[in-house]
Design a protein around this motif. Structure first.
Motif, PDB file in Angstrom:
ATOM      1  N   LYS A  69       0.833  -1.201   0.000  1.00 46.30           N
ATOM      2  CA  LYS A  69       0.000   0.000   0.000  1.00 46.30           C
ATOM      3  C   LYS A  69       0.871   1.257   0.000  1.00 46.30           C
ATOM      4  O   LYS A  69       1.693   1.451   0.894  1.00 46.30           O
ATOM      5  CB  LYS A  69      -0.886   0.029   1.242  1.00 46.30           C
ATOM      6  CG  LYS A  69      -1.798  -1.172   1.403  1.00 46.30           C
ATOM      7  CD  LYS A  69      -2.460  -1.140   2.765  1.00 46.30           C
ATOM      8  CE  LYS A  69      -3.309  -2.375   3.009  1.00 46.30           C
ATOM      9  NZ  LYS A  69      -3.833  -2.411   4.397  1.00 46.30           N
ATOM     10  N   PRO A  70       0.683   2.148  -0.974  1.00 43.53           N
ATOM     11  CA  PRO A  70       1.396   3.433  -0.917  1.00 43.53           C
ATOM     12  C   PRO A  70       0.777   4.350   0.130  1.00 43.53           C
ATOM     13  O   PRO A  70      -0.369   4.160   0.535  1.00 43.53           O
ATOM     14  CB  PRO A  70       1.201   4.002  -2.333  1.00 43.53           C
ATOM     15  CG  PRO A  70      -0.084   3.395  -2.799  1.00 43.53           C
ATOM     16  CD  PRO A  70      -0.155   2.026  -2.174  1.00 43.53           C
ATOM     17  N   SER A  71       1.555   5.311   0.571  1.00 41.36           N
ATOM     18  CA  SER A  71       1.015   6.326   1.497  1.00 41.36           C
ATOM     19  C   SER A  71      -0.049   7.141   0.769  1.00 41.36           C
ATOM     20  O   SER A  71       0.021   7.323  -0.447  1.00 41.36           O
ATOM     21  CB  SER A  71       2.129   7.258   1.962  1.00 41.36           C
ATOM     22  OG  SER A  71       3.107   6.522   2.671  1.00 41.36           O
ATOM     23  N   PRO A  72      -1.074   7.608   1.469  1.00 43.28           N
ATOM     24  CA  PRO A  72      -1.258   7.578   2.929  1.00 43.28           C
ATOM     25  C   PRO A  72      -2.141   6.423   3.415  1.00 43.28           C
ATOM     26  O   PRO A  72      -2.682   6.509   4.511  1.00 43.28           O
ATOM     27  CB  PRO A  72      -1.947   8.914   3.188  1.00 43.28           C
ATOM     28  CG  PRO A  72      -2.817   9.100   1.977  1.00 43.28           C
ATOM     29  CD  PRO A  72      -2.041   8.508   0.817  1.00 43.28           C
ATOM     30  N   GLU A  73      -2.271   5.358   2.626  1.00 43.99           N
ATOM     31  CA  GLU A  73      -3.116   4.252   3.063  1.00 43.99           C
ATOM     32  C   GLU A  73      -2.581   3.670   4.367  1.00 43.99           C
ATOM     33  O   GLU A  73      -1.364   3.514   4.526  1.00 43.99           O
ATOM     34  CB  GLU A  73      -3.165   3.155   1.999  1.00 43.99           C
ATOM     35  CG  GLU A  73      -3.980   3.495   0.771  1.00 43.99           C
ATOM     36  CD  GLU A  73      -4.194   2.267  -0.102  1.00 43.99           C
ATOM     37  OE1 GLU A  73      -4.689   1.249   0.431  1.00 43.99           O
ATOM     38  OE2 GLU A  73      -3.839   2.323  -1.280  1.00 43.99           O
ATOM     39  N   PRO A  74      -3.453   3.345   5.316  1.00 44.31           N
ATOM     40  CA  PRO A  74      -2.995   2.729   6.572  1.00 44.31           C
ATOM     41  C   PRO A  74      -2.320   1.390   6.299  1.00 44.31           C
ATOM     42  O   PRO A  74      -2.737   0.633   5.418  1.00 44.31           O
ATOM     43  CB  PRO A  74      -4.291   2.538   7.367  1.00 44.31           C
ATOM     44  CG  PRO A  74      -5.273   3.476   6.747  1.00 44.31           C
ATOM     45  CD  PRO A  74      -4.913   3.557   5.295  1.00 44.31           C
ATOM     46  N   SER A  75      -1.265   1.102   7.041  1.00 48.52           N
ATOM     47  CA  SER A  75      -0.506  -0.127   6.865  1.00 48.52           C
ATOM     48  C   SER A  75      -0.513  -0.920   8.161  1.00 48.52           C
ATOM     49  O   SER A  75      -0.001  -0.465   9.189  1.00 48.52           O
ATOM     50  CB  SER A  75       0.941   0.200   6.466  1.00 48.52           C
ATOM     51  OG  SER A  75       1.777  -0.928   6.596  1.00 48.52           O
ATOM     52  N   ASN A  76      -1.094  -2.123   8.129  1.00 49.64           N
ATOM     53  CA  ASN A  76      -1.069  -3.008   9.289  1.00 49.64           C
ATOM     54  C   ASN A  76       0.371  -3.347   9.671  1.00 49.64           C
ATOM     55  O   ASN A  76       0.730  -3.399  10.845  1.00 49.64           O
ATOM     56  CB  ASN A  76      -1.829  -4.304   8.983  1.00 49.64           C
ATOM     57  CG  ASN A  76      -3.313  -4.074   8.780  1.00 49.64           C
ATOM     58  OD1 ASN A  76      -4.026  -3.749   9.716  1.00 49.64           O
ATOM     59  ND2 ASN A  76      -3.771  -4.225   7.559  1.00 49.64           N
ATOM     60  N   THR A  77       1.196  -3.581   8.663  1.00 53.63           N
ATOM     61  CA  THR A  77       2.592  -3.945   8.896  1.00 53.63           C
ATOM     62  C   THR A  77       3.332  -2.816   9.603  1.00 53.63           C
ATOM     63  O   THR A  77       4.137  -3.050  10.512  1.00 53.63           O
ATOM     64  CB  THR A  77       3.264  -4.280   7.554  1.00 53.63           C
ATOM     65  OG1 THR A  77       2.492  -5.293   6.889  1.00 53.63           O
ATOM     66  CG2 THR A  77       4.674  -4.777   7.745  1.00 53.63           C
TER      67      THR A  77
END
Length: 201
Positions: free
Chosen positions: A11-19
Motif C-alpha cells: 500500500k502506498p502512502s497515505p493508506e494505513p498499513s497493518n505492517t
C-alpha cells in the motif's frame, strides 16, 4: 546508533498499513534505547527491478542504500501474501544483492557488523516461512540475525480480520517485538565492541 525500518507493504502512502503498526512497536522499543529510527515505505519509491545498487534513470534505490550503509540495525517489515513475503520485500532483497560486492575500508563486506530482524503481519498463516525467507536472504548479504529477532501477527488459516481490525494476539506480538528490539540492540552493541573481521583470503 541508527536503525532503518523498511516497510514492504503493497500500500502506498497515505493508506494505513497493518505492517507499519506492528513495526512501530519495535521502533518505539529501539527509541527507548536511544536508537535513531527512520522508516521508509518502499511502495512510495521508484525502485525498478535489478540486482545493482544504482539502475540509473529515476531509480530511488541509491537513497535507500545510503541509509542501509549508515544504519547498524535493519528491520524488514512485510505482509504475508499467499504464504510468502510481499513482492516488494522480494525486490528489496534483489536490490540488496548489490551490497554483496561492496566492501568497507578494511575489506569486509559492507553488511558485516550490522544486524537485522523481521516483522510480519497477515490475516493468513505462514509467518515462520516468511521470516525464514527474509532472514535467509539477509544472512547471505552479510547481516547478522540474532536469536529471536522477529515478531509477527498472523490471523491463522483462512481469511479474517487484519491486524488493525482486531485486538486478538496483539499483546503477544508486542511483547515479542520488544524482545526483538532488545536483542537487535544488544548484538549491534556487541559487534561495535568486537567487530567481525574481513573474510580469510
Amino acid at each position: 546508533m541508527r536503525a532503518l525500518v523498511l516497510n514492504c507493504t503493497l500500500k502506498p502512502s497515505p493508506e494505513p498499513s497493518n505492517t507499519e503498526r506492528l513495526a512501530e512497536v519495535v521502533s518505539r522499543a529501539l527509541w527507548e534505547r536511544s536508537v535513531e529510527v527512520t522508516t521508509l515505505r518502499l511502495a512510495d519509491l521508484r525502485i525498478p527491478p535489478g540486482i545493482a545498487t544504482d539502475m540509473g534513470g529515476d531509480d530511488q534505490w541509491p537513497e535507500v542504500h545510503e541509509r542501509l550503509v549508515a544504519s547498524r540495525i535493519l528491520v524488514v517489515a512485510t505482509p504475508t501474501w499467499l504464504g510468502h513475503p510481499s513482492s516488494i520485500a522480494q525486490r528489496m532483497l534483489e536490490r540488496m544483492e548489490g551490497m554483496m560486492g561492496e566492501t568497507d575500508d578494511e575489506r569486509r563486506p559492507v553488511a558485516f557488523n550490522r544486524v537485522a530482524g523481521v516483522v510480519v503481519t497477515g490475516n493468513e498463516d505462514g509467518a515462520h516461512h516468511v521470516i525464514s525467507e527474509v532472514a535467509g536472504g539477509l544472512i547471505d548479504i552479510g547481516y547478522t540475525v540474532p536469536g529471536q529477532a522477529w515478531t509477527y501477527w498472523n490471523r491463522g488459516p483462512g481469511p479474517g480480520p487484519s491486524y488493525t481490525e482486531t485486538d486478538e494476539g496483539h499483546e503477544w506480538s508486542a511483547s515479542t517485538g520488544r524482545a526483538m528490539a532488545a536483542n537487535l540492540h544488544a548484538v549491534a552493541r556487541a559487534l561495535i565492541a568486537n567487530p567481525i573481521g574481513p573474510p580469510p583470503s
